[in-house]
Design a protein around this motif. Structure first.
Motif, PDB file in Angstrom:
ATOM      1  N   ALA A  22       0.849  -1.199   0.000  1.00 36.73           N
ATOM      2  CA  ALA A  22       0.000   0.000   0.000  1.00 36.73           C
ATOM      3  C   ALA A  22       0.885   1.250   0.000  1.00 36.73           C
ATOM      4  O   ALA A  22       2.071   1.183   0.325  1.00 36.73           O
ATOM      5  CB  ALA A  22      -0.911   0.001   1.216  1.00 36.73           C
ATOM      6  N   GLU A  23       0.280   2.387  -0.380  1.00 45.65           N
ATOM      7  CA  GLU A  23       1.039   3.641  -0.453  1.00 45.65           C
ATOM      8  C   GLU A  23       0.787   4.495   0.777  1.00 45.65           C
ATOM      9  O   GLU A  23      -0.338   4.605   1.253  1.00 45.65           O
ATOM     10  CB  GLU A  23       0.625   4.425  -1.708  1.00 45.65           C
ATOM     11  N   LEU A  24       1.860   5.122   1.255  1.00 46.56           N
ATOM     12  CA  LEU A  24       1.773   6.046   2.375  1.00 46.56           C
ATOM     13  C   LEU A  24       2.269   7.402   1.872  1.00 46.56           C
ATOM     14  O   LEU A  24       3.384   7.495   1.351  1.00 46.56           O
ATOM     15  CB  LEU A  24       2.651   5.536   3.512  1.00 46.56           C
ATOM     16  N   HIS A  25       1.430   8.422   1.996  1.00 52.89           N
ATOM     17  CA  HIS A  25       1.776   9.758   1.516  1.00 52.89           C
ATOM     18  C   HIS A  25       1.875  10.717   2.698  1.00 52.89           C
ATOM     19  O   HIS A  25       1.035  10.674   3.590  1.00 52.89           O
ATOM     20  CB  HIS A  25       0.716  10.266   0.539  1.00 52.89           C
ATOM     21  N   VAL A  26       2.887  11.582   2.671  1.00 48.98           N
ATOM     22  CA  VAL A  26       3.070  12.551   3.753  1.00 48.98           C
ATOM     23  C   VAL A  26       3.228  13.949   3.182  1.00 48.98           C
ATOM     24  O   VAL A  26       4.072  14.177   2.316  1.00 48.98           O
ATOM     25  CB  VAL A  26       4.313  12.211   4.610  1.00 48.98           C
ATOM     26  N   GLY A  27       2.387  14.867   3.655  1.00 49.69           N
ATOM     27  CA  GLY A  27       2.497  16.267   3.260  1.00 49.69           C
ATOM     28  C   GLY A  27       1.906  16.557   1.888  1.00 49.69           C
ATOM     29  O   GLY A  27       1.324  15.694   1.234  1.00 49.69           O
ATOM     30  N   GLU A  28       2.055  17.829   1.489  1.00 53.47           N
ATOM     31  CA  GLU A  28       1.492  18.301   0.225  1.00 53.47           C
ATOM     32  C   GLU A  28       2.544  19.114  -0.504  1.00 53.47           C
ATOM     33  O   GLU A  28       3.500  19.584   0.101  1.00 53.47           O
ATOM     34  CB  GLU A  28       0.288  19.232   0.493  1.00 53.47           C
ATOM     35  N   ARG A 158      -1.438  10.060   4.766  1.00 56.92           N
ATOM     36  CA  ARG A 158      -2.569   9.367   4.150  1.00 56.92           C
ATOM     37  C   ARG A 158      -2.168   7.982   3.628  1.00 56.92           C
ATOM     38  O   ARG A 158      -1.035   7.765   3.216  1.00 56.92           O
ATOM     39  CB  ARG A 158      -3.125  10.199   2.988  1.00 56.92           C
ATOM     40  N   LEU A 159      -3.149   7.067   3.643  1.00 56.06           N
ATOM     41  CA  LEU A 159      -2.934   5.696   3.205  1.00 56.06           C
ATOM     42  C   LEU A 159      -3.785   5.397   1.976  1.00 56.06           C
ATOM     43  O   LEU A 159      -4.968   5.707   1.960  1.00 56.06           O
ATOM     44  CB  LEU A 159      -3.331   4.749   4.348  1.00 56.06           C
TER      45      LEU A 159
END
Length: 206
Positions: A22-28, A158-159
């Motif tokens: 799965a993907e883990l996203h941090v920040g913008e 976010r996941l």
DNA sequence: GGTAAGATCAGC
DNA sequence: CTGATCTTACCT
């Protein structure tokens, strides 16, 4: 795309397997980091729970530190390890039941420059984001992120689900004294992960 | 109120 | 193998 709730509402080992790849996203924006989860460990709950686990932070029952693991699945449990590192977990199991999945290693896919800077490194290495303390530092996750809803688009962390066809390898969890033989560590074959290390006083129980 | 141990990591 | 350094749990 929202991460399917039924997979992380399941028992910790099943949730752990589902989170691999799965993907883990941090920040913008330009400093955002994206990564793929490559190594995890499952953690259960107290003695009277569906998944008793003497090696888990939930074992003593609900406390201020572990309270998010007793809440709904898909939230971020962060703790300080040995006073030096941060470690990040994704809560699993139904609301009211203690459980979580420790993120042990990720592969950075976007934002390599930011993650290198977070780690104080100047070049790519196998240690960039292998090992739970290194993961949190590379992604910039701290206690400020405690309790975040990973399934919300508006969260800083976010996941997201992602397909993969890699083989999953299972083995005992790293560095635990209690329940040290339980095979609740999972990783994707062929990915960079920390070598297994037993606790000096490992109890050998499952 | 004191203390031992810990889901770690890097450097000898 | 060891030290770093903070939080928790458990003891008196």
């Amino acid at each position: 795309m929202i991460f399917p709730l039924d997979t992380i509402s399941a028992a910790p080992p099943d949730a752990a397997r589902a989170l691999l790849g799965a993907e883990l996203h941090v920040g913008e924006g330009p400093s955002a980091i994206s990564s793929v989860i490559t190594e995890v460990e499952a953690y259960g709950g107290p003695a009277e729970s569906p998944w008793p686990d003497p090696g888990a932070h939930t074992w003593p029952g609900l406390t201020p530190r572990n309270r998010v693991m007793f809440g709904p699945p898909g939230h971020l449990y962060v703790y300080r390890s040995y006073g030096i590192h941060h470690c990040a977990n994704i809560t699993c199991g139904a609301d009211g039941i203690g459980g979580g999945v420790l993120i042990r290693s990720v592969r950075i896919t976007t934002g390599l420059t930011t993650s290198l800077s977070n780690r104080g490194h100047t070049q790519q290495s196998t240690r960039l984001s292998a090992g739970p303390g290194n993961v949190a530092q590379a992604l910039g996750i701290t206690m400020d992120d405690y309790g975040l809803n990973l399934l919300s688009q508006s969260s800083r962390v976010r996941l997201c689900p992602a397909d993969h066809d890699d083989v999953i390898v299972a083995g005992p969890r790293v560095g635990l004294r209690a329940a040290s033989s339980r095979e609740w560590r999972f990783h994707l074959a062929g990915e960079t992960v920390f070598a297994y290390r037993a606790h000096r006083k490992a109890d050998g129980l499952t």
